[in-house]
Design an enzyme around this catalytic site. Structure first.
Site, PDB file in Angstrom:
ATOM      1  N   LYS A 150     -20.188 -10.232  33.335  1.00 43.32           N
ATOM      2  CA  LYS A 150     -18.910 -10.404  34.225  1.00 43.32           C
ATOM      3  C   LYS A 150     -17.693 -10.705  32.978  1.00 43.32           C
ATOM      4  CE  LYS A 150     -20.270 -12.287  38.427  1.00 43.32           C
ATOM      5  NZ  LYS A 150     -20.133 -13.592  39.641  1.00 43.32           N
ATOM      6  N   VAL A 151     -16.588 -10.097  33.204  1.00 43.97           N
ATOM      7  CA  VAL A 151     -15.422  -9.995  32.239  1.00 43.97           C
ATOM      8  C   VAL A 151     -14.477 -11.014  32.824  1.00 43.97           C
ATOM      9  CG1 VAL A 151     -14.005  -8.916  30.738  1.00 43.97           C
ATOM     10  CG2 VAL A 151     -16.071  -7.778  31.293  1.00 43.97           C
ATOM     11  N   LYS A 198     -16.770 -11.826  28.029  1.00 39.82           N
ATOM     12  CA  LYS A 198     -17.742 -11.195  28.716  1.00 39.82           C
ATOM     13  C   LYS A 198     -19.030 -12.193  28.714  1.00 39.82           C
ATOM     14  CE  LYS A 198     -18.756  -6.708  28.294  1.00 39.82           C
ATOM     15  NZ  LYS A 198     -19.132  -5.393  27.868  1.00 39.82           N
ATOM     16  N   ASP A 205     -22.874   5.667  26.501  1.00 36.09           N
ATOM     17  CA  ASP A 205     -22.064   5.711  27.739  1.00 36.09           C
ATOM     18  C   ASP A 205     -20.562   5.936  27.762  1.00 36.09           C
ATOM     19  OD1 ASP A 205     -22.042   5.305  30.517  1.00 36.09           O
ATOM     20  OD2 ASP A 205     -21.808   2.985  30.514  1.00 36.09           O
ATOM     21  N   GLY A 234     -22.551  -3.790  34.814  1.00 37.87           N
ATOM     22  CA  GLY A 234     -23.976  -3.913  35.044  1.00 37.87           C
ATOM     23  C   GLY A 234     -24.676  -5.131  34.550  1.00 37.87           C
ATOM     24  N   MET A 235     -24.179  -5.552  33.450  1.00 36.48           N
ATOM     25  CA  MET A 235     -24.959  -6.625  32.671  1.00 36.48           C
ATOM     26  C   MET A 235     -24.196  -7.953  32.604  1.00 36.48           C
ATOM     27  SD  MET A 235     -26.598  -4.543  29.662  1.00 36.48           S
ATOM     28  CE  MET A 235     -26.737  -6.161  28.631  1.00 36.48           C
TER      29      MET A 235
END
Length: 699
Positions: A26-27, A42, A137, A23-24
């Protein structure tokens, strides 16, 4: 192509490939050139990097996770922050998510396997909570299962330092609505017990194969977390142990005060259950009732038709959050209602007494009549609108069941209108998987879900086939470097390797290897390597030096490439002066070039032992004063034929060959005269001084 792939960050991290999108951020998979290892990086998404709030949250995440160091938590190696780019460097995990693992196992796990996984998750949470960090989460998608069966909790994407205050239901939490705690759903204060609730949902899903609450919308699922109690695990599967059911339901207690107070408390029960699966925790069933939110014992959600296909509670819940209010702000609390009720009960007489102080009102029927007329008019208007202008607005929403595409070949079904119906396929990620290349391995929305007509696309994840690793080139590399490179790539160097002599390749470097360079291999493939021992050392038979002069012996050693050792002069009655009496190593022994050779050079007979009649002075029968003493010489540590030689006063008094394999020790006779008293003896084995001894001829 992704803009970061191929770039070198901070002159250190080379971006290799994209492995995931959250959601925040890219890896990416990357290589650290400084430490020569693979890592995960990340990077904050571009569309969010301009938002100061997202940048702050991303930085808070990096600071929070950097505080953690635990075998069940993904490790953070490095954090970078600049005006253009923010990223976190983490360990690269070779595994799959717990969600994927459960799907491969048919969604339901054996309770022993579930116990193994949840114990590690709780240990990770215990470590994080001890550092003041709440994950917020916890779900199977954020737990990685490694090849060795261990797990690592990942993606602290909405984690933060527990600093009090309230939190609204964020978009990330809505995305994980099946696992959020009731207090998260209400936007109330959360603490470590919220993570334990989510962990309880994960355990529930592992042992039952289903989620505790399902719904058509995230809001409906969230309301169920607040107001409903799920079926107990044993109602779904009676083989689940009662104690494990009790642990699960206590972790999922709607009221935080009825849950475990800490991860350590839950871990203690898990350990007790592991030791004794038949244990009875005797938890009260009342602990599992939803906490009171309004005046009834349990909130009643009535599904009155509202024209949108959702219940009043769902609409009210969604409107509250769209306006930035929490659930508790939307309804009067129990305390306020109860307080007002008590006041009315405590003071009934007060209202009766004050009633006479006010003038009496006139008849109220005109008011009711007017109100009834207004209501009738409004009802007619609504009826007219519903049946003429908006006939379909308030009709129940039509839904369609999503077809099951998992296991089918993408190219074969993308144009199959009979199977897809009104849906169209969207090609999503292609990932490494054991399934055949081109096979659909996941879909969104899931199969059999009921969706409205606004959802027309199904995004599918496609298998790229099993992950393969191109065999690297190992020529010119030493064995240590080659082994390290193979392990980092996921290949397995066979140990120990095969060693061979080689005249051209230096010692320790690779001569050959299989499989050959460029061959595509599955992870874990064994690689056989042949390693050089350097040039072969030639062995030659030891030349016979006995009887040679000292100069000739030296020349012979030089000619054979042997090294001159000690040339020790000693008296000898049998070998002419200046010639070799004995040598070590012995003749014909296989030796390598450069071997050191020791020899004894004769000094001739010892003058001190000579008599006019040397033939009789050692004969006991001709000289009554001549006595014999026997000493024992150990041959331990030797093998084959060895020469035992004894010197007294520098003269040889004994020399004989013995088989060390047959004799652990030998008796050596020494003759002398009584008046000689005590003498020191030097014992040589194969020309090398072994030890000294004494003999007393006078005793």
């Amino acid at each position: 192509m992704d803009q970061y792939i191929g770039k070198l960050l901070d002159n250190r991290y080379e971006i290799l490939e994209l492995v995931g999108t959250g959601g925040m951020a890219k890896v990416y998979k990357a290589r650290c050139h400084r430490l020569n290892r693979l890592v995960a990086i990340k990077i904050l998404r571009e569309d969010l990097s301009q938002d100061a709030e997202f940048r702050r949250r991303f930085h808070d995440e990096s600071q929070a996770v950097a505080m953690l160091s635990h075998p069940n938590i993904v490790a953070v190696y490095d954090v970078s922050r600049s005006s253009e780019l923010e990223y976190i460097v983490m360990e690269l995990i070779d595994g799959i998510t717990l969600k994927q693992y459960m799907q491969k196992k048919g969604n339901k796990l054996n309770w022993r396997e579930a116990l193994h996984f949840i114990t590690q998750i709780i240990k990770a949470l215990g470590h994080a909570h001890s550092r003041g960090i709440i994950h917020r989460d916890i779900k199977p998608h954020n737990v990685m299962v490694l090849r060795d069966g261990s797990v690592k909790v990942a993606d602290f994407g909405i984690a933060r330092v527990a600093s009090g205050g309230h939190s609204t239901l964020t978009q990330e939490a809505l995305g994980s609505v099946h696992y959020i705690s009731p207090e998260q759903a209400r936007g109330s204060h959360i603490d470590a017990r919220s993570d334990l609730y989510s962990a309880g949902v994960v355990l529930y899903e592992m042992i039952t194969g289903r989620l505790p609450f399902e719904g058509d919308t995230p809001v409906s699922v969230a309301i169920q977390h607040i107001n409903s109690i799920p079926l107990s695990p044993r109602e779904l599967d009676s083989s689940i142990p009662e104690a494990l059911e009790a642990i699960t339901m206590k972790a999922m207690a709607p009221n935080p005060d009825n849950r475990y107070l800490s991860a350590d408390d839950m871990l203690a029960d898990l350990e007790e259950f592991r030791k004794n699966p038949s244990i009875n925790f005797d938890y009260s069933a009342s602990e599992f009732d939803p906490e009171e939110v309004i005046e009834d014992d349990r909130t009643q959600i009535r599904t009155v038709s509202t024209g949108s296909g959702r219940s009043v509670g769902e609409r009210r819940y969604q409107e509250d959050y769209s306006q930035g209010r929490g659930y508790e702000d939307s309804y009067p609390s129990v305390s306020r209602r109860s307080r007002r009720s008590r006041q009315e009960e405590d003071y009934p007489q007060r209202w009766e007494d004050e009633e006479d102080d006010y003038p009496r009102r006139g008849p109220v029927w005109p008011v009711f009549l007017a109100a009834a007329a207004v209501l009738l008019f409004v009802g007619l208007v609504v009826y007219f609108l519903v049946n003429t202008i908006f006939p379909g607005m308030f009709a129940p929403m039509e839904t369609t069941s999503v077809p099951d595409l998992v296991g089918k070949v993408y190219e074969e079904v993308k144009g199959d209108t009979e199977l897809l119906g009104r849906f169209t396929l969207v090609e999503g990620e292609t990932v490494a998987d054991e399934a055949e290349p081109g096979t659909i391995i996941d879909q969104d929305p899931k199969a059999e879900n009921k969706v409205g007509d606004t959802i027309t696309e199904i995004t599918v994840t496609i298998s790229g086939g099993p992950k393969v690793i191109p065999m690297p080139e190992l020529d010119g590399k030493d064995y240590s470097s080659a082994s390290r490179e193979l392990r980092e790539l996921g290949l397995k160097p066979v140990a120990p390797p095969e060693y061979q002599y080689n005249d051209t390749i230096p010692e320790g470097y690779i001569i050959s290897y299989t499989p050959l360079k460029g061959v595509e291999l599955p992870p874990g493939t064994e690689v056989h390597m042949v390693v050089s021992k350097g040039p072969a050392e030639e062995e030659i038979p030891m030349p016979d030096l006995v009887g040679m002069t000292a100069d000739l012996a030296r020349s012979t050693l030089d000619m054979y490439g042997l090294t001159e050792g000690r040339f020790q002069p000693e008296y000898d009655d049998t070998v002419d002066e200046g010639k070799v009496v004995s040598q070590y190593p012995l003749k014909d022994t296989k030796v390598k070039k450069g071997t050191t050779v020791n020899v004894i050079i004769s000094k001739g007979p010892d003058p001190a032992t000579q008599t006019p009649d040397p033939g009789t002075d050692l004969d006991p029968s001709s000289d009554p004063s001549l006595v014999t003493r026997v000493i024992s010489v150990s041959l331990s540590g030797h093998s084959g034929t060895v020469n035992v030689r004894v010197l007294m006063d520098g003269s040889q008094v004994y020399s004989q060959d013995w088989d060390a394999n047959m004799n652990m020790a030998v008796d050596v006779p020494i003759r002398g005269k009584a008046e000689m008293g005590t003498k020191e003896l030097a014992i040589y084995i194969d020309g090398v001084l072994s030890h000294t001894d004494t003999v007393d001829f006078g005793s």
